[in-house]
Design a protein around this motif. Structure first.
Motif, mmCIF file in Angstrom:
data_model
loop_
_atom_site.group_PDB
_atom_site.id
_atom_site.type_symbol
_atom_site.label_atom_id
_atom_site.label_comp_id
_atom_site.label_asym_id
_atom_site.label_seq_id
_atom_site.Cartn_x
_atom_site.Cartn_y
_atom_site.Cartn_z
ATOM 1 N N LYS A 38 0.816 -1.224 0.000
ATOM 2 C CA LYS A 38 0.000 0.000 0.000
ATOM 3 C C LYS A 38 0.851 1.277 0.000
ATOM 4 O O LYS A 38 0.335 2.364 -0.201
ATOM 5 C CB LYS A 38 -0.919 0.032 1.226
ATOM 6 C CG LYS A 38 -1.788 -1.180 1.396
ATOM 7 C CD LYS A 38 -2.981 -1.104 0.501
ATOM 8 C CE LYS A 38 -3.933 -2.231 0.856
ATOM 9 N NZ LYS A 38 -4.449 -2.931 -0.267
ATOM 10 N N GLU A 41 0.957 3.502 -3.423
ATOM 11 C CA GLU A 41 -0.247 4.304 -3.652
ATOM 12 C C GLU A 41 -0.318 5.478 -2.687
ATOM 13 O O GLU A 41 -0.696 6.588 -3.072
ATOM 14 C CB GLU A 41 -1.508 3.447 -3.557
ATOM 15 C CG GLU A 41 -1.771 2.613 -4.782
ATOM 16 C CD GLU A 41 -1.771 3.417 -6.076
ATOM 17 O OE1 GLU A 41 -2.449 4.470 -6.166
ATOM 18 O OE2 GLU A 41 -1.079 2.996 -7.022
ATOM 19 N N LYS A 44 2.035 8.173 -3.850
ATOM 20 C CA LYS A 44 1.507 8.862 -5.031
ATOM 21 C C LYS A 44 0.447 9.884 -4.623
ATOM 22 O O LYS A 44 0.359 10.962 -5.212
ATOM 23 C CB LYS A 44 0.946 7.846 -6.026
ATOM 24 C CG LYS A 44 2.025 7.018 -6.689
ATOM 25 C CD LYS A 44 1.447 5.887 -7.504
ATOM 26 C CE LYS A 44 2.558 4.959 -7.990
ATOM 27 N NZ LYS A 44 2.052 3.755 -8.640
ATOM 28 N N GLN A 45 -0.337 9.566 -3.615
ATOM 29 C CA GLN A 45 -1.365 10.496 -3.130
ATOM 30 C C GLN A 45 -0.758 11.622 -2.304
ATOM 31 O O GLN A 45 -1.107 12.783 -2.465
ATOM 32 C CB GLN A 45 -2.404 9.762 -2.290
ATOM 33 C CG GLN A 45 -3.305 8.867 -3.096
ATOM 34 C CD GLN A 45 -4.285 8.100 -2.223
ATOM 35 O OE1 GLN A 45 -4.195 8.094 -1.002
ATOM 36 N NE2 GLN A 45 -5.241 7.453 -2.866
ATOM 37 N N ASP A 72 9.360 1.779 -8.882
ATOM 38 C CA ASP A 72 8.147 2.402 -9.419
ATOM 39 C C ASP A 72 8.503 3.759 -10.027
ATOM 40 O O ASP A 72 8.878 4.684 -9.307
ATOM 41 C CB ASP A 72 7.124 2.580 -8.299
ATOM 42 C CG ASP A 72 5.771 3.042 -8.797
ATOM 43 O OD1 ASP A 72 5.721 3.876 -9.733
ATOM 44 O OD2 ASP A 72 4.752 2.595 -8.243
ATOM 45 N N GLN A 74 6.881 6.269 -10.982
ATOM 46 C CA GLN A 74 6.128 7.433 -10.511
ATOM 47 C C GLN A 74 6.647 7.975 -9.181
ATOM 48 O O GLN A 74 6.424 9.138 -8.866
ATOM 49 C CB GLN A 74 4.641 7.095 -10.380
ATOM 50 C CG GLN A 74 3.960 6.887 -11.715
ATOM 51 C CD GLN A 74 2.501 6.605 -11.526
ATOM 52 O OE1 GLN A 74 2.126 5.541 -11.039
ATOM 53 N NE2 GLN A 74 1.676 7.563 -11.903
#
Length: 119
Positions: A38, A41, A44-45, A72, A74
């Motif tokens: 998790k 994600e 990224k947020q 990753d 990103q």
């Protein structure tokens, strides 16, 4: 205001670091227990300036989390500062950490690392 994400399972450390970082003008998001899968994600947020990540977590490994971050595209450039009560400097730097702090560390050492990344 710069945002710092803290992943630390020790409640005392979380409280102290949150107080210190907020006093120094940082916005702080704290995660005590987070599943390894998790974290990507969440980053990224949150889009933090830096992630302060404990090596030894109850529900996982900071080094495993770090490796997944670096893989990753990103979030691969997210600045990661690893911490531990054991000297794991070489393991953390080899896995892609930007810095390692051995606990207990001086608050100024952490603040200086974080302020350097704002420039």
């Amino acid at each position: 205001m710069s945002k710092i994400v803290l992943i630390e399972d020790d409640i005392t450390m979380r409280t102290l670091l949150k107080t210190l970082l907020e006093f120094e003008g940082f916005e702080v998001s704290i995660y005590g227990e987070i599943e390894e899968d998790k974290v990507a994600e969440m980053l990224k947020q949150e889009q933090p300036q830096a992630l302060l990540l404990d090596v030894h977590l109850r529900k996982g490994s900071g080094i495993t989390i770090l490796k997944s971050i670096r893989e990753d595209p990103q979030i691969s450039t997210t600045r990661v500062i690893m911490t531990s009560g054991m000297d794991m400097t070489s393991q953390c730097l080899d896995a892609g950490a930007d810095h390692f702090l051995l606990k207990p560390y001086m608050p100024d050492d952490l603040i200086n690392l974080l302020k350097d990344s704002r420039d």
